[in-house]
Write an enzyme that holds these catalytic residues in place. Structure first.
Site, PDB file in Angstrom:
ATOM      1  N   ALA A 149       0.775  -1.242   0.000  1.00  0.00           N
ATOM      2  CA  ALA A 149       0.000   0.000   0.000  1.00  0.00           C
ATOM      3  C   ALA A 149       0.806   1.293   0.000  1.00  0.00           C
ATOM      4  O   ALA A 149       0.332   2.323  -0.461  1.00  0.00           O
ATOM      5  CB  ALA A 149      -0.914   0.009   1.212  1.00  0.00           C
ATOM      6  N   GLY A 151       0.728   5.049  -0.449  1.00  0.00           N
ATOM      7  CA  GLY A 151      -0.690   5.214  -0.167  1.00  0.00           C
ATOM      8  C   GLY A 151      -1.548   5.856  -1.240  1.00  0.00           C
ATOM      9  O   GLY A 151      -2.715   6.179  -0.966  1.00  0.00           O
ATOM     10  N   LYS A 183      -3.063   4.597  -3.763  1.00  0.00           N
ATOM     11  CA  LYS A 183      -4.276   3.819  -4.042  1.00  0.00           C
ATOM     12  C   LYS A 183      -5.126   3.665  -2.793  1.00  0.00           C
ATOM     13  O   LYS A 183      -6.351   3.644  -2.860  1.00  0.00           O
ATOM     14  CB  LYS A 183      -3.891   2.471  -4.655  1.00  0.00           C
ATOM     15  CG  LYS A 183      -3.234   2.701  -6.007  1.00  0.00           C
ATOM     16  CD  LYS A 183      -2.514   1.516  -6.552  1.00  0.00           C
ATOM     17  CE  LYS A 183      -1.691   1.903  -7.769  1.00  0.00           C
ATOM     18  NZ  LYS A 183      -0.481   2.699  -7.455  1.00  0.00           N
ATOM     19  N   CYS A 208       3.801  -1.294 -12.262  1.00  0.00           N
ATOM     20  CA  CYS A 208       4.224  -0.162 -13.100  1.00  0.00           C
ATOM     21  C   CYS A 208       5.454  -0.603 -13.890  1.00  0.00           C
ATOM     22  O   CYS A 208       6.509   0.001 -13.800  1.00  0.00           O
ATOM     23  CB  CYS A 208       4.507   1.066 -12.247  1.00  0.00           C
ATOM     24  SG  CYS A 208       5.723   0.794 -10.939  1.00  0.00           S
TER      25      CYS A 208
HETATM   26  C1  SAM Z   1       4.593  -0.398  -6.080  1.00  0.00           C
HETATM   27  S1  SAM Z   1       4.847  -0.059  -4.406  1.00  0.00           S
HETATM   28  C2  SAM Z   1       3.232   0.305  -3.835  1.00  0.00           C
HETATM   29  C3  SAM Z   1       2.698   1.684  -4.187  1.00  0.00           C
HETATM   30  C4  SAM Z   1       1.364   1.964  -3.547  1.00  0.00           C
HETATM   31  N1  SAM Z   1       0.386   0.968  -3.881  1.00  0.00           N
HETATM   32  C5  SAM Z   1       0.795   3.327  -3.938  1.00  0.00           C
HETATM   33  O1  SAM Z   1      -0.082   3.401  -4.775  1.00  0.00           O
HETATM   34  O2  SAM Z   1       1.232   4.333  -3.346  1.00  0.00           O
HETATM   35  C6  SAM Z   1       5.109  -1.655  -3.754  1.00  0.00           C
HETATM   36  C7  SAM Z   1       5.139  -1.745  -2.231  1.00  0.00           C
HETATM   37  O3  SAM Z   1       5.243  -3.111  -1.887  1.00  0.00           O
HETATM   38  C8  SAM Z   1       5.885  -3.194  -0.637  1.00  0.00           C
HETATM   39  N2  SAM Z   1       6.304  -4.594  -0.460  1.00  0.00           N
HETATM   40  C9  SAM Z   1       7.290  -5.255  -1.094  1.00  0.00           C
HETATM   41  N3  SAM Z   1       7.346  -6.530  -0.694  1.00  0.00           N
HETATM   42  C10 SAM Z   1       6.353  -6.688   0.220  1.00  0.00           C
HETATM   43  C11 SAM Z   1       5.896  -7.785   1.017  1.00  0.00           C
HETATM   44  N4  SAM Z   1       6.487  -8.980   0.944  1.00  0.00           N
HETATM   45  N5  SAM Z   1       4.868  -7.586   1.861  1.00  0.00           N
HETATM   46  C12 SAM Z   1       4.293  -6.365   1.954  1.00  0.00           C
HETATM   47  N6  SAM Z   1       4.672  -5.293   1.230  1.00  0.00           N
HETATM   48  C13 SAM Z   1       5.696  -5.450   0.369  1.00  0.00           C
HETATM   49  C14 SAM Z   1       6.985  -2.175  -0.743  1.00  0.00           C
HETATM   50  O4  SAM Z   1       7.422  -1.755   0.534  1.00  0.00           O
HETATM   51  C15 SAM Z   1       6.305  -1.051  -1.539  1.00  0.00           C
HETATM   52  O5  SAM Z   1       5.814  -0.062  -0.682  1.00  0.00           O
END
Ligand code: SAM
Length: 416
Positions: A236, A239, A241, A351
């Site tokens: 998330a 944030g 989304k 993305c």
């Molecule tokens: C593409 S970003 C998310 C962007 C967010 N959805 C937004 O719209 O602002 C991917 C996120 O996945 C988290 N992440 C990576 N591996 C993860 C895991 N195993 N469990 C939970 N979160 C994870 C990262 O910390 C990162 O914040």
């Protein structure tokens, strides 16, 4: 000798370039080295390094045209010349300032060589290409996956300044903002300004009416059905989304494993006055007490679709990184599928412009999970429609006349 003004910023830019190219760090992590600089120097360092990444193959071509023997990729002379030429091509820095801040960086090294190459190029009146090449490995990959027209569009996009997209909490605020600023709206709750400028000075920042979010990044949350009550935003932070979902009235659980990114998510929710239940956990270890009506996985990925604002991703996203991200995506999908209630939706997005992280991922998932089917990913944006398979594939060149959008893959799956 006193150091010329702006030298600390150039030294920091050199560090950033080196940390990303040789150590594979993100720009954010690499910029940590510049944390002690004054704000303006830090911004300048990031701008110079960013321009170097935007035009690296073009710049290297210029350097190579002036040396008899090719300078090694990681030589100090090449690094310093890259930064100097990035300032010329991307930032319109005056020639004297470029030379005065480049030469001290190679003190005790090939100063005469750098002076000769740089002086010769500056005198020859070089100008930025409107279609600078991407790294050869990326061009080969994207040409094979999407064709040469998309590569040409990507070259044009990396040369241009992307617009500023804002997502709004309320339609009335969005309409008023567009009327007051001349921003265009390409979708409900969306406003686009051609120039980014100082974001915090824009109307509605202090009152939390909107947040910065690329139009493509706003599409996944639009695919979560209105009727879904309990929604899990699985990756998330920071944030974007989560805020869209909360603004629409869903009961949102926002999970992320990164504490520092969750701090930004909390600050975003506070500024916008929106609410979500925040969970700091690794999605591969956590499990919910009961299923959700919808799960959104905006998965960690190579992020190559964000190359317009983060050109360095094209250097960091090597095949091994893409393969590693794809393996994690498969595990996250597999795990989260079990948390979607009957009739519920699973929205998956990345993305990324790599098919392994998008199309191939969903094909493999569907082959193993007969209880899920693809639902057409219809979004309210003119010019953006699902492919024949039903998912959204956002490529460079799409909405090109409007300023384009980030590369994305988005699919909505429904559980039987
Ligand atoms: C593409 S970003 C998310 C962007 C967010 N959805 C937004 O719209 O602002 C991917 C996120 O996945 C988290 N992440 C990576 N591996 C993860 C895991 N195993 N469990 C939970 N979160 C994870 C990262 O910390 C990162 O914040």
């Amino acid at each position: 000798m006193p150091s010329p003004d702006g030298l600390p910023a150039r030294r920091a830019a050199l560090n950033i370039l080196d940390s990303v190219l040789r150590r594979g760090l993100t720009m954010e992590a690499a910029a940590g080295a510049a944390a002690s600089l004054a704000d303006s120097d830090r911004r300048l360092a990031l701008a110079i390094a960013g321009e170097a990444f935007r035009r690296l193959p073009e710049i290297d071509g210029l350097i190579d045209s002036r040396t008899r023997q090719r300078l090694p990729d990681d030589s100090k002379a090449r690094m310093v010349l890259r930064l100097a030429l990035a300032q010329k091509l991307g930032l319109a820095t005056p020639d004297h300032a470029i030379v005065a801040t480049a030469l001290p960086l190679v003190d005790g090294g090939p100063r005469r060589l750098v002076h000769g190459v740089l002086g010769g190029l500056l005198r020859s009146g070089i100008a930025p290409s409107a279609e600078p090449p991407l790294p050869p490995a990326v061009e080969q990959r994207w040409s094979a996956a999407w064709g040469d027209a998309v590569v040409a569009a990507a070259r044009r996009s990396i040369a241009a300044r992307p617009p500023l997209d804002l997502s709004f909490k309320s339609a009335d605020d969005c309409t008023a903002f567009c009327a007051a600023t001349g921003a265009r709206s390409l979708a409900p709750l969306h406003a686009r300004l051609d120039e980014a400028g100082n974001v915090a000075a824009l109307d509605g920042f202090d009152t939390g009416s909107w947040w910065v979010q690329d139009l493509a990044a706003s599409l996944p949350a639009r695919l979560v059905p209105e009727g879904a009550r309990q929604v899990l935003d699985l990756a998330a932070a920071p944030g974007g989304k989560t805020m869209q979902l909360a603004a629409r009235g869903h009961d949102v659980t926002a999970l992320d494993r990164s504490q520092s990114r969750l701090t930004r998510l909390r600050a975003n929710l506070e500024r916008t006055g929106l609410a979500a239940t925040i969970v700091a956990a690794d999605a591969l270890a956590w499990k919910p007490d009961s299923p959700f009506d919808a799960v959104l996985i905006d998965s960690p990925c190579s992020a190559t679709g964000t190359f317009r604002r983060h050109p360095e991703v094209l250097y960091r996203a090597r095949p091994a990184i893409i393969a590693e991200a794809a393996a994690l995506q498969a595990r996250l999908l597999d795990r989260a599928a079990g948390w979607v209630g009957p009739g519920g939706s699973l929205v998956y997005s990345v993305c990324s412009l790599e098919p392994e992280e998008g199309e191939r991922q969903i094909e493999a998932f569907l082959a193993g999970r007969r209880d899920f089917r693809l639902a057409p990913a219809q979004v309210p944006v003119a010019g953006i429609a699902p492919t024949g398979d039903g998912w959204l594939r956002i490529l460079p060149g799409m909405l090109g006349d409007e300023g384009g959008l980030d590369g994305f893959f988005i699919a909505r799956l429904v559980r039987a």
